[in-house]
Design an enzyme around this catalytic site. Structure first.
Site, PDB file in Angstrom:
ATOM      1  N   GLU A  15       0.830  -1.197   0.000  1.00  0.00           N
ATOM      2  CA  GLU A  15       0.000   0.000   0.000  1.00  0.00           C
ATOM      3  C   GLU A  15       0.867   1.251   0.000  1.00  0.00           C
ATOM      4  OE1 GLU A  15      -3.168  -2.242   2.882  1.00  0.00           O
ATOM      5  OE2 GLU A  15      -2.230  -0.389   3.542  1.00  0.00           O
ATOM      6  N   CYS A  26       3.005   8.501   1.532  1.00  0.00           N
ATOM      7  CA  CYS A  26       3.482   7.509   2.500  1.00  0.00           C
ATOM      8  C   CYS A  26       3.777   6.225   1.732  1.00  0.00           C
ATOM      9  CB  CYS A  26       2.405   7.277   3.557  1.00  0.00           C
ATOM     10  SG  CYS A  26       2.764   5.908   4.679  1.00  0.00           S
ATOM     11  N   CYS A  76       5.353  -7.579   7.406  1.00  0.00           N
ATOM     12  CA  CYS A  76       6.271  -7.026   8.403  1.00  0.00           C
ATOM     13  C   CYS A  76       6.508  -8.066   9.491  1.00  0.00           C
ATOM     14  CB  CYS A  76       5.683  -5.757   9.017  1.00  0.00           C
ATOM     15  SG  CYS A  76       6.831  -4.933  10.134  1.00  0.00           S
ATOM     16  N   CYS A  97       3.755  -5.765  15.696  1.00  0.00           N
ATOM     17  CA  CYS A  97       3.022  -4.798  16.520  1.00  0.00           C
ATOM     18  C   CYS A  97       1.571  -5.259  16.636  1.00  0.00           C
ATOM     19  CB  CYS A  97       3.105  -3.401  15.917  1.00  0.00           C
ATOM     20  SG  CYS A  97       4.803  -2.813  15.798  1.00  0.00           S
ATOM     21  N   CYS A 133      -1.493  -3.817  14.477  1.00  0.00           N
ATOM     22  CA  CYS A 133      -1.192  -3.501  13.083  1.00  0.00           C
ATOM     23  C   CYS A 133      -1.586  -4.630  12.141  1.00  0.00           C
ATOM     24  CB  CYS A 133       0.302  -3.208  12.954  1.00  0.00           C
ATOM     25  SG  CYS A 133       0.805  -2.932  11.259  1.00  0.00           S
ATOM     26  N   CYS A 167      -2.579   1.084   8.632  1.00  0.00           N
ATOM     27  CA  CYS A 167      -1.502   0.342   8.016  1.00  0.00           C
ATOM     28  C   CYS A 167      -1.913  -1.087   7.628  1.00  0.00           C
ATOM     29  CB  CYS A 167      -0.427   0.317   9.088  1.00  0.00           C
ATOM     30  SG  CYS A 167       1.149  -0.149   8.633  1.00  0.00           S
TER      31      CYS A 167
HETATM   32  S1  SF4 Z   1       3.310  -0.842  12.881  1.00  0.00           S
HETATM   33 FE1  SF4 Z   1       2.989  -2.600  11.523  1.00  0.00          FE
HETATM   34  S2  SF4 Z   1       4.197  -2.176   9.680  1.00  0.00           S
HETATM   35 FE2  SF4 Z   1       4.914  -0.797  11.310  1.00  0.00          FE
HETATM   36  S3  SF4 Z   1       6.633  -1.920  12.263  1.00  0.00           S
HETATM   37 FE3  SF4 Z   1       4.797  -2.440  13.468  1.00  0.00          FE
HETATM   38  S4  SF4 Z   1       4.046  -4.356  12.524  1.00  0.00           S
HETATM   39 FE4  SF4 Z   1       5.469  -3.409  11.075  1.00  0.00          FE
END
Ligand code: SF4
Length: 373
Positions: free
Chosen positions: A108, A123, A130, A134, A137, A358
């Site tokens: 994205e 962005c 990833c 997190c 996310c 995100c």
């Molecule tokens: S917020 Fe999401 S994309 Fe960003 S580092 Fe954490 S897990 Fe990865």
């Protein structure tokens, strides 16, 4: 190898490029390739300028080096390796693009119109998926798929420029805050910044570029040492290790004190004022005590705190369901920070109606039989 680890403590390795395209080259490397192919190296600059002028496409007729060079070169090297799979525009003008690559992966990239007429912020993503884990996310749900190449990052910028132009705007600032952890793909991110900020190519000033991180301490130091003159955004989200470890698992390796020390070193070395990103989650990180702790971390440290009201994504990685705090709670939190002399603002969440958190667009489209465009 750079000593980065994913949320389960497995080392992260750079992947090799997937599909070669002209966007994989900067001017010196294309000069070397053209020279090796028997062409005048000086054509490289004209070719890449035409590519960036066309936002990823080349107007053959406008090329002085001629069609023979282009035909020869592009027979095995397309101008770009990506295409626009979907484009969603929200009521506030936020445009979310899903950019697909030849290997079937997609990321994205988002264009946010400024309140000022004629300009917009972009962005970009730095990885497919990833590994950071997190908890709030969507991007991390499938783990890390692969790193993006520098060319693939540049292509997102070019797609954004085209989208901005069609809306009568130009990209004025760019953040590496989309899918992925930029500092876990350091070399490709730095390579992309080099091309995007090259006056002859992307021509975006380095002061207009921000690299965001969850706090990979060696990466912050390496970014400072690289003297790129870019900004740093630190996704802190909690002032204490216990809360932060739950929200941002890399905190187990790089605790809050170490991350803040690295941010201070970045500030001292670069002269740039870092931004501290803080996603506000009801009952998790929004208490008076946590506001006081956050203010304590900022003692004697010139940085801006960006408070981001949470954008709900449903059950999170751990199964928790986070909520945005009540308005009165958020005002109380920011009030404590300001009383303690901390520069703090709320960042408006943009494009909620187009899955702007995100990784949400990619997830939404992956669950649909066909993508809209
Ligand atoms: S917020 Fe999401 S994309 Fe960003 S580092 Fe954490 S897990 Fe990865």
């Amino acid at each position: 190898m750079f000593p980065f680890f994913d949320s389960r403590d497995r080392p992260l390795y750079n992947n090799s490029p997937v599909t070669a395209a002209l966007t994989d080259y900067d001017i010196p490397s294309l000069e070397a390739r053209l020279g090796g192919d028997g062409f005048l190296p000086s054509h490289a600059s004209r070719l890449l300028k035409a590519l960036y002028r066309g936002n990823g496409t080349i107007d053959v007729e406008s090329l002085t080096p001629g069609k023979r060079l282009l035909a020869r070169l592009t027979s095995d090297l397309p101008p770009r390796s990506s295409q626009l799979i979907a484009r969603h525009v929200s009521a506030d003008g936020t445009t979310k693009l899903l950019v697909g690559f030849a290997d079937g992966n997609a990321v994205e990239t988002v264009l946010m119109p400024s309140h000022r007429e004629g300009v917009a912020a972009g962005c970009v993503s730095s990885q497919v998926g990833c590994a950071m884990g997190c908890d709030f996310c969507a991007s991390t749900r499938g783990g890390l798929v692969r790193n993006l190449t520098a060319g693939e990052i540049v292509e997102q910028f070019l797609h954004l420029r085209a989208a901005a132009a069609s809306a009568g705007r130009r990209v004025k600032t760019l953040v590496f805050m989309g899918m992925g952890e930029p500092l876990a793909n350091f070399d490709n991110v730095v390579g992309a910044i080099g091309r995007i900020s090259d006056r002859r190519l992307g021509a975006l000033g380095r002061r207009q570029i921000t690299v965001s991180t969850v706090g990979l301490v060696p990466g912050i130091d390496k970014l400072a040492e690289a003297d790129l003159n870019v900004h740093l955004a630190l996704s802190l989200h909690a002032p204490d290790d216990a809360t932060r470890e739950r929200l941002v698992p890399p905190n187990r390796r790089y605790p809050v004190a170490d991350i803040m020390a690295a941010a201070r070193r970045f500030r001292a070395r670069s002269g740039r004022v870092p931004t501290i990103e803080y996603c506000m989650l009801a009952g998790v990180n929004d208490s008076d005590e946590q506001a006081e702790m956050l203010a304590g971390l900022m003692d004697g440290f010139r940085a801006h705190v960006n408070l981001i009201p949470y954008n709900a994504i449903g059950p999170d990685v751990s199964g928790a369901c986070y909520r945005r705090p009540e308005e009165t709670r958020m005002q109380r939190f920011v009030g404590i920070l300001r009383e303690r002399g901390v520069v703090a603002h709320f960042r408006a969440t943009r494009g909620d109606d187009v899955s702007a958190a995100c990784g949400q667009l990619r997830e939404t489209l992956a669950s649909q039989p066909t993508a809209s465009s």
